[in-house]
Design a protein around this motif. Sequence first.
Motif, mmCIF file in Angstrom:
data_model
loop_
_atom_site.group_PDB
_atom_site.id
_atom_site.type_symbol
_atom_site.label_atom_id
_atom_site.label_comp_id
_atom_site.label_asym_id
_atom_site.label_seq_id
_atom_site.Cartn_x
_atom_site.Cartn_y
_atom_site.Cartn_z
ATOM 1 N N PHE A 94 -4.066 5.486 -67.223
ATOM 2 C CA PHE A 94 -4.343 5.068 -65.856
ATOM 3 C C PHE A 94 -4.475 6.301 -64.980
ATOM 4 C CE2 PHE A 94 -2.566 3.473 -61.674
ATOM 5 C CZ PHE A 94 -3.744 2.863 -61.280
ATOM 6 N N GLN A 95 -5.500 6.341 -64.153
ATOM 7 C CA GLN A 95 -5.822 7.542 -63.386
ATOM 8 C C GLN A 95 -5.503 7.431 -61.901
ATOM 9 O OE1 GLN A 95 -9.984 8.092 -64.273
ATOM 10 N NE2 GLN A 95 -9.592 8.538 -66.438
ATOM 11 N N ASP B 287 -9.488 -4.978 -71.230
ATOM 12 C CA ASP B 287 -8.728 -3.732 -71.174
ATOM 13 C C ASP B 287 -8.083 -3.616 -69.802
ATOM 14 O OD1 ASP B 287 -7.854 -1.071 -70.965
ATOM 15 O OD2 ASP B 287 -9.501 -0.299 -72.186
ATOM 16 N N ARG B 288 -6.785 -3.834 -69.748
ATOM 17 C CA ARG B 288 -6.098 -3.869 -68.455
ATOM 18 C C ARG B 288 -6.152 -2.521 -67.742
ATOM 19 N NH1 ARG B 288 -0.390 -6.802 -69.266
ATOM 20 N NH2 ARG B 288 -0.118 -5.118 -70.771
ATOM 21 N N ILE B 289 -5.973 -1.435 -68.475
ATOM 22 C CA ILE B 289 -5.992 -0.120 -67.837
ATOM 23 C C ILE B 289 -7.392 0.202 -67.325
ATOM 24 C CG2 ILE B 289 -5.738 2.360 -68.268
ATOM 25 C CD1 ILE B 289 -3.316 1.690 -69.994
ATOM 26 N N HIS B 290 -8.409 -0.139 -68.103
ATOM 27 C CA HIS B 290 -9.785 0.066 -67.632
ATOM 28 C C HIS B 290 -10.036 -0.727 -66.353
ATOM 29 C CE1 HIS B 290 -14.160 0.465 -67.645
ATOM 30 N NE2 HIS B 290 -14.218 -0.836 -67.457
ATOM 31 N N THR B 291 -9.597 -1.972 -66.316
ATOM 32 C CA THR B 291 -9.790 -2.806 -65.135
ATOM 33 C C THR B 291 -9.154 -2.170 -63.903
ATOM 34 O OG1 THR B 291 -9.880 -4.845 -66.447
ATOM 35 C CG2 THR B 291 -9.292 -5.062 -64.118
ATOM 36 N N TYR C 22 3.485 -0.967 -63.335
ATOM 37 C CA TYR C 22 2.943 0.219 -63.999
ATOM 38 C C TYR C 22 1.842 0.912 -63.189
ATOM 39 C CZ TYR C 22 5.508 -1.147 -68.157
ATOM 40 O OH TYR C 22 6.520 -1.464 -69.044
ATOM 41 N N TYR C 23 1.405 0.283 -62.122
ATOM 42 C CA TYR C 23 0.296 0.834 -61.353
ATOM 43 C C TYR C 23 0.700 1.237 -59.937
ATOM 44 C CZ TYR C 23 -2.022 -1.520 -65.192
ATOM 45 O OH TYR C 23 -2.389 -1.941 -66.455
ATOM 46 N N CYS C 24 1.977 1.060 -59.588
ATOM 47 C CA CYS C 24 2.381 1.182 -58.184
ATOM 48 C C CYS C 24 3.364 2.318 -57.959
ATOM 49 C CB CYS C 24 2.987 -0.130 -57.706
ATOM 50 S SG CYS C 24 1.773 -1.479 -57.660
ATOM 51 N N LEU D 156 4.980 3.978 -63.417
ATOM 52 C CA LEU D 156 3.705 4.606 -63.079
ATOM 53 C C LEU D 156 3.471 5.848 -63.924
ATOM 54 C CD1 LEU D 156 1.175 4.716 -61.305
ATOM 55 C CD2 LEU D 156 2.525 5.968 -59.598
ATOM 56 N N SER D 157 4.515 6.624 -64.147
ATOM 57 C CA SER D 157 4.391 7.820 -64.989
ATOM 58 C C SER D 157 3.975 7.449 -66.409
ATOM 59 C CB SER D 157 5.712 8.588 -65.008
ATOM 60 O OG SER D 157 5.629 9.712 -65.854
ATOM 61 N N LEU D 158 4.576 6.396 -66.946
ATOM 62 C CA LEU D 158 4.186 5.928 -68.278
ATOM 63 C C LEU D 158 2.724 5.509 -68.300
ATOM 64 C CD1 LEU D 158 7.147 3.718 -69.573
ATOM 65 C CD2 LEU D 158 6.261 5.799 -70.629
ATOM 66 N N CYS D 159 2.301 4.778 -67.266
ATOM 67 C CA CYS D 159 0.935 4.275 -67.246
ATOM 68 C C CYS D 159 -0.065 5.417 -67.138
ATOM 69 C CB CYS D 159 0.773 3.291 -66.096
ATOM 70 S SG CYS D 159 -0.557 2.091 -66.357
#
Length: 234
Positions: free
Chosen positions: A130-131, A66-70, A113-115, A122-125
């Motif tokens: 993603f928190q 799970d990429r988002i969990h990671t 997506y994380y930066c 980032l907004s989509l993620c």
Amino acid sequence: MQSYYATRKLRLDLGCGGSRSQGFVGVDCYPAPGVDIVADLTRTFPFSDSSVDQIKAYNIIEHLPDRIHTMNEIWRVCKPGAIVDILVPSTDGRGAFQDPTHISFWNINSFLYYCIEFPPYLSLCHQYGFQGTFQATRLEQVLSPGEIIYVIAQLVVVKQGQGINAALPLTCNDAFIQDLYQQYAQLSATQHQQRPMIPLHPLLPCLEDYWKNPLNLGARETLKKRVSELLSYF
């Protein structure tokens, strides 16, 4: 374990196997020489919130489903300003697919997506779950001697109101910097459907030179020129 590291820098080598980096705490799902903590990284990482100073994750995140969990767990356990150094085989080459234990797939665009430099992604993620927030200080592809394409992602953890320049001695209160970045970010936001995001990390050396001496007209002009070059390119 947490109390032991409370008085010293906590640097984690995730998925270290038998090759733990010197000065790091080795973490892996199987016991081996050099593995200090055996942990299932598909679950909650066995570290407190904001307790880790640095993470090295070489050839490990592709083994986590799970990429988002990671990315959530990496962000959660890290202190504000912590350094995250990731090496992962890219889907732009065969390395991502050749190993039967690879169960998540990454390329250089995955990290947009994380930066914080890439607001629409980032907004989509964040909508996806993603928190956190990272700042990218290096995103690039490299070719290994075995002709495997890897992504190098070097990230800084941003928490609790830190700005775009969390990795720099820069608060972004400078009006000149704010104006340049607004141009940069607005063009990224308006063009994200048609063109790649405009990354901020190519500006970091220029920003550092400018911040060392904001009265240096040469540094200011170099920064303006670099912004103009990037804007015209995109």
